[in-house]
Design a protein around this motif. Structure first.
Motif, mmCIF file in Angstrom:
data_model
loop_
_atom_site.group_PDB
_atom_site.id
_atom_site.type_symbol
_atom_site.label_atom_id
_atom_site.label_comp_id
_atom_site.label_asym_id
_atom_site.label_seq_id
_atom_site.Cartn_x
_atom_site.Cartn_y
_atom_site.Cartn_z
ATOM 1 N N LEU A 196 0.834 -1.206 0.000
ATOM 2 C CA LEU A 196 0.000 0.000 0.000
ATOM 3 C C LEU A 196 0.865 1.251 0.000
ATOM 4 C CD1 LEU A 196 -2.842 1.321 0.322
ATOM 5 C CD2 LEU A 196 -2.462 1.231 2.796
ATOM 6 N N LEU A 197 1.935 1.241 0.785
ATOM 7 C CA LEU A 197 2.795 2.406 0.908
ATOM 8 C C LEU A 197 3.798 2.533 -0.229
ATOM 9 C CD1 LEU A 197 3.460 2.332 4.743
ATOM 10 C CD2 LEU A 197 2.225 4.097 3.491
ATOM 11 N N ARG A 198 4.352 1.402 -0.633
ATOM 12 C CA ARG A 198 5.388 1.415 -1.670
ATOM 13 C C ARG A 198 5.088 0.360 -2.743
ATOM 14 N NH1 ARG A 198 9.915 3.854 0.841
ATOM 15 N NH2 ARG A 198 9.025 5.573 2.049
ATOM 16 N N PRO A 199 4.039 0.578 -3.552
ATOM 17 C CA PRO A 199 3.692 -0.411 -4.575
ATOM 18 C C PRO A 199 4.777 -0.514 -5.641
ATOM 19 C CG PRO A 199 2.464 1.617 -4.927
ATOM 20 C CD PRO A 199 3.163 1.763 -3.602
ATOM 21 N N SER A 200 5.157 -1.749 -5.969
ATOM 22 C CA SER A 200 6.150 -1.967 -7.016
ATOM 23 C C SER A 200 5.969 -3.370 -7.573
ATOM 24 C CB SER A 200 7.576 -1.818 -6.457
ATOM 25 O OG SER A 200 7.887 -2.872 -5.569
ATOM 26 N N LEU A 201 6.384 -3.538 -8.812
ATOM 27 C CA LEU A 201 6.289 -4.848 -9.441
ATOM 28 C C LEU A 201 7.193 -5.841 -8.720
ATOM 29 C CD1 LEU A 201 5.215 -6.627 -11.721
ATOM 30 C CD2 LEU A 201 7.106 -5.798 -13.150
#
Length: 213
Positions: free
Chosen positions: A171-176
């Protein structure tokens, strides 16, 4: 930039993390599941479920998901408010999707803990144990990056992170990269725990003495 640095939060992000964690902690709660299975074993009532058209696993899964429906409200609320305030729809959607997947994984973990009832008289020890595991290893106590680097690999790849800390981190740091990491962890731990549950339930059933009737 490595994953440890990526998970270092500002004060405001830490607040959001704990709000998200609290919503997930209530959603992914196996206390009632463990107590219910323990009561069925202790009271010799499993036979009545074995003759039903749905498996005992499926029966408990249906109850678990049904009882959790109301607790999706805080999860959706956190995702919606965060997405509206930041404009990051991807983070909110990913958080909700991971929360839904974590429900099924949480149930599997809960069933493994519950089948300990075949070997113990009361589930009190197991219930206390699950609180510690979910609280410490799940990420309720503190975010991943708060832990010393010496034990960080254990905290990063333990299965309990998938139910609490992992979705909150996304939620805070979305990344693939994070999504892929959590995805393969779901698969690997899911397969391992499925095999473990099958073995434990099979062995436990040999010890079971029902009331008959």
């Amino acid at each position: 930039m490595d994953s440890e640095v990526d998970l270092e939060y500002s004060l405001n992000e830490t607040y959001v993390y704990f709000v998200a964690v609290l919503s997930l902690n209530r959603l992914n709660n196996v206390y009632d599941l463990i107590v219910r299975v323990s009561d069925h074993v202790r009271e010799g009532r499993l036979e009545s479920f074995f003759v039903k058209p749905i498996s005992y696993f499926g029966y408990n899964l249906s109850l678990f998901l049904g009882e959790s429906l109301l607790y999706y409200v805080p999860v959706f609320t956190v995702a919606l408010v965060f997405s509206c305030l930041t404009g990051n729809i991807e983070a909110g959607v990913g958080f909700v999707v991971l929360a839904i997947v974590s429900q099924f994984f949480c149930f599997l973990v809960g069933m493994i803990m519950a089948v300990v009832a075949f070997w113990v008289v009361r589930p009190d020890m197991v219930l206390s144990f699950q609180v510690v595991l979910f609280g410490v290893f799940g990420g309720t106590l503190m975010p991943l990056s708060f832990w010393p680097s010496s034990i960080l690999p254990i905290m990063e790849y333990n299965p309990f992170r998938l139910m609490i800390g992992g979705p909150a981190e996304f939620l805070l740091r979305p990344s693939l990269e994070l999504l892929i990491t959590l995805g393969w962890m779901f698969v690997c731990w899911g397969v391992a725990f499925s095999v473990l549950f099958s073995i434990a339930f099979h062995q436990g059933s040999k010890r079971y003495a029902g009331a008959g009737g």
